[in-house]
Scaffold this active site. Structure first.
Site, mmCIF file in Angstrom:
data_model
loop_
_atom_site.group_PDB
_atom_site.id
_atom_site.type_symbol
_atom_site.label_atom_id
_atom_site.label_comp_id
_atom_site.label_asym_id
_atom_site.label_seq_id
_atom_site.Cartn_x
_atom_site.Cartn_y
_atom_site.Cartn_z
ATOM 1 N N ASP A 97 0.917 -1.048 0.119
ATOM 2 C CA ASP A 97 -0.100 0.263 0.053
ATOM 3 C C ASP A 97 1.259 1.266 -0.159
ATOM 4 O O ASP A 97 0.642 2.178 0.615
ATOM 5 C CB ASP A 97 -0.729 0.426 1.409
ATOM 6 C CG ASP A 97 -0.135 0.200 2.717
ATOM 7 O OD1 ASP A 97 1.103 0.306 2.646
ATOM 8 O OD2 ASP A 97 -0.378 -0.436 3.359
ATOM 9 N N GLU A 119 0.446 -9.486 -1.302
ATOM 10 C CA GLU A 119 -0.946 -8.503 -0.004
ATOM 11 C C GLU A 119 -1.749 -7.227 -0.210
ATOM 12 O O GLU A 119 -2.435 -6.332 0.073
ATOM 13 C CB GLU A 119 0.628 -7.424 1.253
ATOM 14 C CG GLU A 119 -0.970 -7.955 1.548
ATOM 15 C CD GLU A 119 0.416 -6.658 3.314
ATOM 16 O OE1 GLU A 119 1.081 -6.840 3.963
ATOM 17 O OE2 GLU A 119 0.714 -5.654 3.166
ATOM 18 N N GLU A 133 -2.641 4.762 2.934
ATOM 19 C CA GLU A 133 -1.947 3.461 2.225
ATOM 20 C C GLU A 133 -3.242 3.272 2.054
ATOM 21 O O GLU A 133 -4.209 2.526 0.780
ATOM 22 C CB GLU A 133 -1.647 2.916 3.346
ATOM 23 C CG GLU A 133 -0.345 3.495 3.668
ATOM 24 C CD GLU A 133 0.153 4.567 4.589
ATOM 25 O OE1 GLU A 133 1.165 4.509 5.189
ATOM 26 O OE2 GLU A 133 -0.917 4.763 4.780
ATOM 27 N N HIS A 212 4.401 5.237 14.201
ATOM 28 C CA HIS A 212 4.675 6.260 13.296
ATOM 29 C C HIS A 212 4.089 6.525 12.174
ATOM 30 O O HIS A 212 3.799 8.066 11.096
ATOM 31 C CB HIS A 212 5.928 6.066 12.278
ATOM 32 C CG HIS A 212 5.714 4.317 11.937
ATOM 33 N ND1 HIS A 212 5.231 3.379 12.176
ATOM 34 C CD2 HIS A 212 5.083 4.191 9.591
ATOM 35 C CE1 HIS A 212 5.138 2.466 10.912
ATOM 36 N NE2 HIS A 212 4.818 3.246 10.143
ATOM 37 N N ARG A 214 1.101 8.357 10.193
ATOM 38 C CA ARG A 214 0.653 9.360 10.413
ATOM 39 C C ARG A 214 -0.577 10.355 10.501
ATOM 40 O O ARG A 214 -0.418 11.090 11.070
ATOM 41 C CB ARG A 214 0.464 10.464 8.332
ATOM 42 C CG ARG A 214 1.451 10.079 7.408
ATOM 43 C CD ARG A 214 1.461 10.568 6.068
ATOM 44 N NE ARG A 214 2.829 10.819 5.078
ATOM 45 C CZ ARG A 214 2.635 10.243 4.215
ATOM 46 N NH1 ARG A 214 2.310 9.159 4.637
ATOM 47 N NH2 ARG A 214 4.187 10.428 3.677
ATOM 48 N N HIS A 245 10.772 6.464 15.094
ATOM 49 C CA HIS A 245 11.172 6.420 13.752
ATOM 50 C C HIS A 245 12.009 7.720 14.136
ATOM 51 O O HIS A 245 11.616 9.100 14.574
ATOM 52 C CB HIS A 245 10.357 6.948 13.387
ATOM 53 C CG HIS A 245 9.453 6.500 12.017
ATOM 54 N ND1 HIS A 245 10.015 7.524 10.894
ATOM 55 C CD2 HIS A 245 9.520 5.234 11.316
ATOM 56 C CE1 HIS A 245 10.083 7.498 9.709
ATOM 57 N NE2 HIS A 245 9.302 6.270 9.768
#
Length: 372
Positions: A97, A119, A133, A212, A214, A245
């Site tokens: 993604d 996937e 994603e 991490h 968004r 991260h």
């Protein structure tokens, strides 16, 4: 010879595609395989390439300071054009993604290659969560010629979108292939990091944290940090290890809230082999990572997911993960239950992983072999 291009750009993609590269390259009589990396991630990507002994045939090296989705998407599209036109692959494999996946599938479609989506079929049906994603995977799903779905739930999602059933192959997730190979490799030859941290930890229990995404930037990370600090205060005998991260939107709230807490270890992002070792050493894992939701159950590690939605509902149904979002009380209460209730910990640790048995790459390569 069947010409195949395997395309990826981030560390998670590299981990999940590495065993597929190896599987295709074992079949030299059938396949001509080349690897292209966009460099959407750089340092973290290179660590994985080194660990799996992969030397890309094409390296677009696109990562730049202050990179944004607009520039990255455009550069992947235009940068792939000469590569696709010179190599002329029959099949292009993309994964999951990412922006590399979405833009790569469009570029491959333009070039006339068959797009193979590894996937495939994961969905939250909320285009803003995870962002970007969810839209990336839906766009790729509309373009793909073949869909390698990790589970029957993923297959059902694709069928509801009118994907031809003959083009959907349920394989399990390639991340389990990578994990099982890697655990064996790391256990035979521990790294210096593993040896030193093992001595430092002794017999102490470990809670591993990764974060991490968004959608958690800002208030979400503030709440996650509050929960970790609270847990560390009430469980001083437990070590909370957080490989932080490098994104400033993660670094700043984590350092502000957790630096100086005695039993919280804030460390730099780990090389893949060290992260695998640390997952295996942990008692409980708190994460917003999709891949960790798939990997940890194969190691018998309970996972609390720091997200409000997940495109991996199979794990929730199987009882290998619990969705806690960024709610302080949910994070604290579920973590405390697992640390203090041995029966609950054992029960969750022994649940069956719904993401496969480590044979996904063989199934994918077999399918392509028989498609001609």
């Amino acid at each position: 010879m069947i010409k195949i291009l395997i395309l990826f750009g981030t560390r998670p993609e590299a981990i999940k595609m590495a065993p597929l590269v190896e599987e295709f390259k074992k079949r030299k009589d059938k396949f001509d395989v080349k690897v292209c990396v966009t460099g959407q991630h750089r340092e973290m990507l290179d660590q994985v390439l080194d660990f799996f002994d992969i030397v890309p045939d094409f390296d677009m090296d696109l990562m730049k300071p202050n990179q944004n989705l607009y520039n990255l998407t455009a550069e992947i599209l235009t940068g792939l054009k000469p590569i696709l036109e010179s190599y002329r692959p029959e099949f292009v494999f993309v994964h999951g993604d990412t922006t590399t996946t979405m833009a790569g599938s469009i570029a491959s479609f333009y070039a006339g290659a068959k797009v193979c989506h590894v996937e495939a079929g994961l969905r939250t049906f909320d285009k803003l969560s995870p962002f970007p994603e969810e839209v990336n995977r839906q766009i790729t799903g509309r373009i793909a010629d073949y869909h390698f779905a990790p589970t029957s739930t993923s297959k059902e999602n694709l069928l509801k979108e009118n994907v031809d059933e003959s083009k959907i192959i349920v394989t399990g997730n390639t991340v389990i292939d990578a994990l099982l190979q890697s655990v064996e490799k790391v256990s035979k030859k521990p790294t210096l990091f593993a040896e030193e941290l093992s001595k430092e930890l002794g017999e102490k229990r470990v809670v591993l944290i990764t974060g991490h995404r968004r959608e958690n930037h800002g208030a979400g990370f503030e709440r996650i940090c509050q929960a970790i600090k609270k847990l560390a205060t009430v469980k001083p005998e437990v070590v909370f290890i957080y490989p932080v991260h490098l994104n400033p939107k993660v670094l700043e709230p984590v350092n502000k809230n957790l630096s100086g807490v005695e039993n919280v270890m804030l460390i730099e992002p780990l090389a893949y082999e060290n992260f695998i070792w640390l997952m295996n050493r942990s008692t409980v894992i708190l994460t917003d990572s999709g891949g960790v939701q798939e990997e940890a159950p194969s190691l018998g590690k309970p996972v609390l997911v720091l997200r409000d939605t997940t495109e991996r509902p199979e794990a929730i149904e199987a009882g290998t993960v619990i969705l806690v979002g960024t709610d302080v009380d949910l994070i604290v209460n579920h973590t405390m239950e697992l640390l203090e209730n041995e029966d609950k910990l054992i029960e969750m640790s022994n649940r069956h992983n719904p993401y496969g048995d480590g044979q996904a790459c063989r199934k994918i390569a077999d399918f392509i072999s028989n498609s001609r």
